[in-house]
Scaffold this active site. Structure first.
Site, PDB file in Angstrom:
ATOM      1  N   LYS A 269       0.793  -1.235   0.000  1.00 45.96           N
ATOM      2  CA  LYS A 269       0.000   0.000   0.000  1.00 45.96           C
ATOM      3  C   LYS A 269       0.820   1.276   0.000  1.00 45.96           C
ATOM      4  O   LYS A 269       0.279   2.360  -0.171  1.00 45.96           O
ATOM      5  CB  LYS A 269      -0.900   0.034   1.239  1.00 45.96           C
ATOM      6  CG  LYS A 269      -1.952  -1.031   1.255  1.00 45.96           C
ATOM      7  CD  LYS A 269      -2.974  -0.709   2.326  1.00 45.96           C
ATOM      8  CE  LYS A 269      -3.963  -1.813   2.552  1.00 45.96           C
ATOM      9  NZ  LYS A 269      -4.531  -1.766   3.900  1.00 45.96           N
TER      10      LYS A 269
ATOM     11  N   LYS B  37      -9.347 -11.730  -0.239  1.00 41.70           N
ATOM     12  CA  LYS B  37      -9.934 -11.625   1.094  1.00 41.70           C
ATOM     13  C   LYS B  37     -11.163 -10.708   1.057  1.00 41.70           C
ATOM     14  O   LYS B  37     -11.152  -9.714   0.340  1.00 41.70           O
ATOM     15  CB  LYS B  37      -8.856 -11.010   2.001  1.00 41.70           C
ATOM     16  CG  LYS B  37      -9.199 -10.929   3.454  1.00 41.70           C
ATOM     17  CD  LYS B  37      -8.126 -10.165   4.218  1.00 41.70           C
ATOM     18  CE  LYS B  37      -8.360  -8.663   4.137  1.00 41.70           C
ATOM     19  NZ  LYS B  37      -7.672  -7.874   5.170  1.00 41.70           N
TER      20      LYS B  37
ATOM     21  N   LYS C 257     -13.221  -4.811   4.359  1.00 43.35           N
ATOM     22  CA  LYS C 257     -14.123  -3.699   4.648  1.00 43.35           C
ATOM     23  C   LYS C 257     -13.747  -2.448   3.882  1.00 43.35           C
ATOM     24  O   LYS C 257     -14.535  -1.534   3.755  1.00 43.35           O
ATOM     25  CB  LYS C 257     -14.200  -3.423   6.153  1.00 43.35           C
ATOM     26  CG  LYS C 257     -12.920  -2.908   6.787  1.00 43.35           C
ATOM     27  CD  LYS C 257     -13.173  -2.443   8.208  1.00 43.35           C
ATOM     28  CE  LYS C 257     -12.221  -3.033   9.218  1.00 43.35           C
ATOM     29  NZ  LYS C 257     -10.795  -2.759   9.021  1.00 43.35           N
TER      30      LYS C 257
HETATM   31  P1  TYM Z   1      -8.489  -4.932  10.411  1.00 37.43           P
HETATM   32  O1  TYM Z   1      -9.226  -3.737  10.870  1.00 37.43           O
HETATM   33  O2  TYM Z   1      -8.068  -4.985   8.994  1.00 37.43           O
HETATM   34  O3  TYM Z   1      -9.352  -6.226  10.698  1.00 37.43           O
HETATM   35  C1  TYM Z   1      -9.911  -6.460  11.979  1.00 37.43           C
HETATM   36  C2  TYM Z   1      -9.866  -7.946  12.289  1.00 37.43           C
HETATM   37  O4  TYM Z   1     -10.638  -8.677  11.336  1.00 37.43           O
HETATM   38  C3  TYM Z   1      -9.838  -9.706  10.769  1.00 37.43           C
HETATM   39  N1  TYM Z   1     -10.254  -9.885   9.361  1.00 37.43           N
HETATM   40  C4  TYM Z   1     -10.631 -11.052   8.826  1.00 37.43           C
HETATM   41  N2  TYM Z   1     -10.708 -12.293   9.343  1.00 37.43           N
HETATM   42  C5  TYM Z   1     -11.136 -13.282   8.521  1.00 37.43           C
HETATM   43  N3  TYM Z   1     -11.490 -13.078   7.222  1.00 37.43           N
HETATM   44  C6  TYM Z   1     -11.413 -11.840   6.655  1.00 37.43           C
HETATM   45  N4  TYM Z   1     -11.767 -11.645   5.391  1.00 37.43           N
HETATM   46  C7  TYM Z   1     -10.966 -10.762   7.481  1.00 37.43           C
HETATM   47  N5  TYM Z   1     -10.768  -9.439   7.255  1.00 37.43           N
HETATM   48  C8  TYM Z   1     -10.323  -8.921   8.419  1.00 37.43           C
HETATM   49  C9  TYM Z   1      -8.413  -9.201  10.870  1.00 37.43           C
HETATM   50  O5  TYM Z   1      -7.473 -10.247  10.804  1.00 37.43           O
HETATM   51  C10 TYM Z   1      -8.439  -8.525  12.217  1.00 37.43           C
HETATM   52  O6  TYM Z   1      -8.278  -9.478  13.257  1.00 37.43           O
HETATM   53  N6  TYM Z   1      -3.884  -4.123  12.162  1.00 37.43           N
HETATM   54  C11 TYM Z   1      -5.230  -4.594  12.511  1.00 37.43           C
HETATM   55  C12 TYM Z   1      -5.853  -3.776  13.624  1.00 37.43           C
HETATM   56  C13 TYM Z   1      -5.037  -3.725  14.865  1.00 37.43           C
HETATM   57  C14 TYM Z   1      -4.779  -4.795  15.760  1.00 37.43           C
HETATM   58  C15 TYM Z   1      -3.945  -4.239  16.791  1.00 37.43           C
HETATM   59  C16 TYM Z   1      -5.152  -6.148  15.823  1.00 37.43           C
HETATM   60  C17 TYM Z   1      -4.401  -2.606  15.335  1.00 37.43           C
HETATM   61  N7  TYM Z   1      -3.765  -2.920  16.485  1.00 37.43           N
HETATM   62  C18 TYM Z   1      -3.507  -5.014  17.867  1.00 37.43           C
HETATM   63  C19 TYM Z   1      -4.700  -6.911  16.898  1.00 37.43           C
HETATM   64  C20 TYM Z   1      -3.877  -6.356  17.910  1.00 37.43           C
HETATM   65  C21 TYM Z   1      -6.094  -4.486  11.286  1.00 37.43           C
HETATM   66  O7  TYM Z   1      -5.786  -3.776  10.371  1.00 37.43           O
HETATM   67  O8  TYM Z   1      -7.238  -5.205  11.375  1.00 37.43           O
END
Ligand code: TYM
Length: 321
Positions: free
Chosen positions: A104, A185, A188
């Site tokens: 990105k 994937k 959102k």
């Molecule tokens: P984010 O906001 O992209 O996604 C939030 C959570 O949803 C999971 N997820 C999925 N799981 C299964 N199938 C999918 N298609 C799918 N899309 C998203 C992600 O794996 C995630 O668990 N960097 C993180 C946010 C974050 C975070 C943290 C997570 C910031 N600090 C500390 C854990 C611990 C993120 O971008 O998630």
């Protein structure tokens, strides 16, 4: 030990977010937050960020996260404070190798510096709470791996301060695929009207229609086969994640795609409709949402303070006497 996890308010939450993360935010001692600081690592619109932060927080509360576990990241300044300390322990080389930055940001003139240092803030989110468990989907593996590396390095260089965390995988649905492009994937951040994305707050008839229109293949044979039949396999995995069955065994119960899709739609709605009902109750009572988030914030501030202080002093910050 406690669990910690975050969700970025960069779009309306999807079925993937729910099955891979949100519905697993059940630990009574957990820390679950809306990662609004992370949402500013790409170009963003302030008003939309604020609205999505509220929607995401309300969904996290509606999904049944225990009282006092849900908060907004920017309400707890220790995240950004420890994030900076961890920037001072990480190397440009390892941050350049992060997939998210490569996909990105790298080689683009308007890439925000915060996108590059994103993994340090995420490591801070995790390490602040002394947690050893991080329930996330499999797209977050590399980030949690870096948090582990930084914890180990910090402990070695400055003294034992952080617990080394681990990813905890869901048994199923660690990567829910897009219904229209099942090799990708479900995300959102796709356009709000993307046909392959199931949004948790879409009307039930829209969700049913999207499942019925899911891309499969030109055969009519229901079989779990990731590479040859990604669309059908995705549907079986969603069905299994929503009903508790086994995706390979479930396949043998179907002789065609129509019946499979119809059962997937029922199963998805049986998970989403109760969530939507809870959401509607909370969304109509903003004062209660504010109160619940204030409770989560206060608990997170209290829980994170000692470890932030320990890290600051281990690194030699402040004036010693
Ligand atoms: P984010 O906001 O992209 O996604 C939030 C959570 O949803 C999971 N997820 C999925 N799981 C299964 N199938 C999918 N298609 C799918 N899309 C998203 C992600 O794996 C995630 O668990 N960097 C993180 C946010 C974050 C975070 C943290 C997570 C910031 N600090 C500390 C854990 C611990 C993120 O971008 O998630």
């Amino acid at each position: 030990m406690t669990a910690v996890s975050g969700i970025m308010p960069t779009g309306r939450l999807t079925l993937g977010n729910h099955l891979g993360a949100l519905r697993r935010f059940t630990d009574r001692g957990g820390f679950y937050f809306v990662a609004d600081l992370h949402a500013m690592t790409m170009r963003h619109v302030p008003r939309r960020l604020a609205a999505l932060t509220r929607e995401t927080a309300t969904l996290m509360l509606a999904a049944g996260s225990p009282p006092g576990t849900v908060f907004v990241q920017s309400d707890v300044p220790a995240h950004a404070q420890l994030g900076y300390l961890l920037e001072c322990t990480s190397y440009v080389g390892e941050l350049s190798r992060m997939i998210q930055y490569k996909e990105k940001g790298r080689d683009r003139p308007m890439t925000r510096a915060s996108l590059f240092t994103y993994p340090c803030l995420m490591a801070a989110d995790i390490l602040l709470y002394g947690t050893d468990r991080v329930p996330v989907g499999d797209d977050q593996d590399q980030h949690v791996e870096l948090a582990r590396d930084l914890a180990i390095r910090f402990n070695r260089e400055y003294g034992e301060t952080f617990v080394v965390p681990q990813v905890v995988k869901a048994a199923l649905a660690t990567r829910v695929r897009d219904l229209a492009t099942p090799t990708a994937k479900m995300s959102k951040s796709d356009a709000d009207d993307a046909v392959g994305t199931i949004r948790l707050l879409d009307p039930p008839d829209v969700i049913r229609r999207q499942v019925m229109r899911a891309v499969t293949d030109s055969e009519n044979e229901v079989r779990h086969d990731e590479s040859a039949k990604p669309g059908v396999t995705n549907l079986l995995e969603i069905l299994a994640a929503c009903t508790g069955g086994d995706p390979v065994q479930l396949a043998s119960g179907y002789s065609g795609y129509g019946a499979l899709k119809s059962d997937v739609a029922d199963a998805v709605l049986s998970v989403i409709e109760p969530l939507q009902r809870e959401y509607a109750v909370l969304a109509s009572d903003p004062a209660t949402v504010d109160e619940l988030l204030a409770h989560g914030r206060d608990r997170a501030i209290e829980a994170s303070a000692p470890r932030l202080r320990a890290a600051q002093s281990a690194m030699g910050l402040g004036v010693s006497r």
